[in-house]
Design a protein around this motif. Sequence first.
Motif, PDB file in Angstrom:
ATOM      1  N   VAL A   4      -4.782   3.510   9.060  1.00 17.65           N
ATOM      2  CA  VAL A   4      -5.079   2.948   7.666  1.00 17.65           C
ATOM      3  C   VAL A   4      -6.192   3.784   7.367  1.00 17.65           C
ATOM      4  O   VAL A   4      -7.178   3.792   7.865  1.00 17.65           O
ATOM      5  N   ASP A   5      -6.077   4.533   6.211  1.00 19.01           N
ATOM      6  CA  ASP A   5      -7.144   5.094   5.449  1.00 19.01           C
ATOM      7  C   ASP A   5      -7.647   4.289   4.581  1.00 19.01           C
ATOM      8  O   ASP A   5      -7.096   4.018   3.270  1.00 19.01           O
ATOM      9  N   ARG A   6      -8.730   3.651   4.667  1.00 16.71           N
ATOM     10  CA  ARG A   6      -9.397   2.809   3.587  1.00 16.71           C
ATOM     11  C   ARG A   6      -9.682   3.276   2.216  1.00 16.71           C
ATOM     12  O   ARG A   6      -9.878   2.667   1.435  1.00 16.71           O
ATOM     13  N   SER A   7     -10.134   4.460   2.250  1.00 12.18           N
ATOM     14  CA  SER A   7     -10.321   5.038   0.856  1.00 12.18           C
ATOM     15  C   SER A   7      -9.741   6.513   1.135  1.00 12.18           C
ATOM     16  O   SER A   7     -10.225   7.618   1.388  1.00 12.18           O
ATOM     17  N   ARG A  35       0.736  -1.166   0.067  1.00 11.44           N
ATOM     18  CA  ARG A  35      -0.140   0.043  -0.061  1.00 11.44           C
ATOM     19  C   ARG A  35       0.746   1.393   0.053  1.00 11.44           C
ATOM     20  O   ARG A  35       2.069   1.264   0.518  1.00 11.44           O
ATOM     21  N   ARG A  56      -7.831   4.721  -2.912  1.00  9.29           N
ATOM     22  CA  ARG A  56      -6.638   3.520  -2.640  1.00  9.29           C
ATOM     23  C   ARG A  56      -6.662   3.278  -1.065  1.00  9.29           C
ATOM     24  O   ARG A  56      -6.947   4.329  -0.419  1.00  9.29           O
ATOM     25  N   GLU A  57      -6.406   2.195  -0.620  1.00  3.00           N
ATOM     26  CA  GLU A  57      -6.021   2.217   0.850  1.00  3.00           C
ATOM     27  C   GLU A  57      -4.532   2.486   1.181  1.00  3.00           C
ATOM     28  O   GLU A  57      -3.789   2.201   0.385  1.00  3.00           O
ATOM     29  N   HIS A  81      -7.486   4.572  14.986  1.00  2.69           N
ATOM     30  CA  HIS A  81      -6.861   3.078  15.439  1.00  2.69           C
ATOM     31  C   HIS A  81      -5.302   3.091  15.012  1.00  2.69           C
ATOM     32  O   HIS A  81      -4.903   2.375  14.163  1.00  2.69           O
TER      33      HIS A  81
END
Length: 570
Positions: free
Chosen positions: A447-450, A368, A415-416, A431
């Motif tokens: 983590v940024d999922r989008s 990622r 994107r993640e 988190h």
Amino acid sequence: MECTLTKRYARLCPDALVALWLGVWWVANLVQAGFSELANDEAYYHMFAEHLAWGYFDHPPVTALLVWAGEHLFGGELGVRFFFTVLQPLYLWVLWRLVRPSDATRRDAALYVMIAAATLMLQLYGFLAVPDGPLLFSTALFLAAFRRFADGRPRAWLWMGLAMALMAYSKYHGALVVVFVLAANPRQLLRPTLYLSGAVALALLVPHLVWQYHHDWASFAYHLSGRNSVFRPGYVAEFLGNMLVVFNPFFVPLYIQAWRKTRPQTPVGRALKFLPVAFIVFFLLSALRGYVQPQWVIVAAFGLVCVLFDYARRHPRTRRYVLRAGAVTLVLVAAVRAEMLFNPLGLRFEVFDNKPHYGAIADVAAGRPVIFRGGYAVAAKYAFYTGGEAYCQPNITYRTHQWQFRDDDTRFIGREVLVECPLEGADSALHVESVTLPTGKRFSWFVDRSFHPVRRVDISFEGLPERVTPGEELRLELRITNPYPYEIRVGEGDTRLALLWKHGRFRVDAFPLDERFTIPAGGELTRSVTFAVAPQLAGERFDVGFALQRTGYANWFNGKPLPTEVSSQP
């Protein structure tokens, strides 16, 4: 065979002897360049070379061009540094030809090489891929052209103009070289052809000036004011301490004595004598308004080498001391070079353990992209040593940099991604996770999922007076433009509007505003906001602007800030 080599060595003329030892020095630099890990700035300039341009945020383009050319010949660290190692023997050879006495002997050749090699600044910047090498090379060419110009040689003004342009394309400090050389030789200002050389340089600089125009003169604004800070006595003390070290502390008393006793009779000689004092005094004064890096005075090395060479060759006792102290210096230099190659002391520094350090982050990222929060070089080093995708957030509490002109983060839309953030005080909803890296440092992230950046949103505004008072209520008219293909909700979720007041490099007062609105995809809107000038801002000048702040992310101004002064009294 050994006898034959000894005889051949003994028959070498002074020029050949200088060329031989500069060649030996170059081979040592090649080894160092190929087997030492990159320093932070080198990785940053490698990032420049990924997209060649006529300019960059911090520097003109020659450094990036040399890195780019080297990487087309070699891989890894050697590719980044190769052409910088080539420049050093070239500019030291030109300098030798400038100061070479007409009756030069082999003893003179050995003395010149020893003084140059024992100048610590020249040792370090003989293999690093930084702008100082191109600056020294172009300065040597300028001095050679200036000698021809002062001698009245035909077309010398043309070569001098070319050299001035090359200095400007190498590092902006080249302008100081021109000013100080002419200050040492004011009669040259009366020659009309001098201004022809300036016209040549200016014409060659047009592409760079066009780039600056299209980027809002970012480099000039940064170097002239963006680096400024508040006065700290430690800046002056550290600068003076660095000057005692970087040119070789064994030689400092001799530099002073040689400078006092040397009476150059040629325009180039006068220029070389003036350069050390001019550069050191100029940047000593600069230390009154911010931190000064020691390599900014590197051109002074030329003058110090030359005045010491001229003095020592005429004083046998000084010559013997220079050779002995120089030999001791070279032993110490060899030890430092060995440490940089093998790190037997286990030091933790930026040129050690980059592969395991950034490899551990790459393991966590698992393919990622990583959005770094730290210094401008961290993302560049991560990309160089892992091949992974990265971006560095411009950070209002640190400084902005070349990353603001790159759209890598735009490629990550949807994107993640991993986003570096502080572990202390982090929002529990993010988190945040953390890992200890092989170098002992910690890396914390969420983590940024989008991923949907807001960095390129432009917020221009009107209504800010040139001078305001504490408690005064401001009414500011905003025009907000969204270049992204998605709408941005402000005041909802993790995005909010803030008014930033920035003073110098380090002070930033951020005031979140209770505003709720949606910026349409690819569109713009206007909005009025009010703000009461806080008492804590009294008595200072600020750059004022707006930013879209996102939880966990760093930010810079969204759009161009405007200056204002806050009076001391309401």
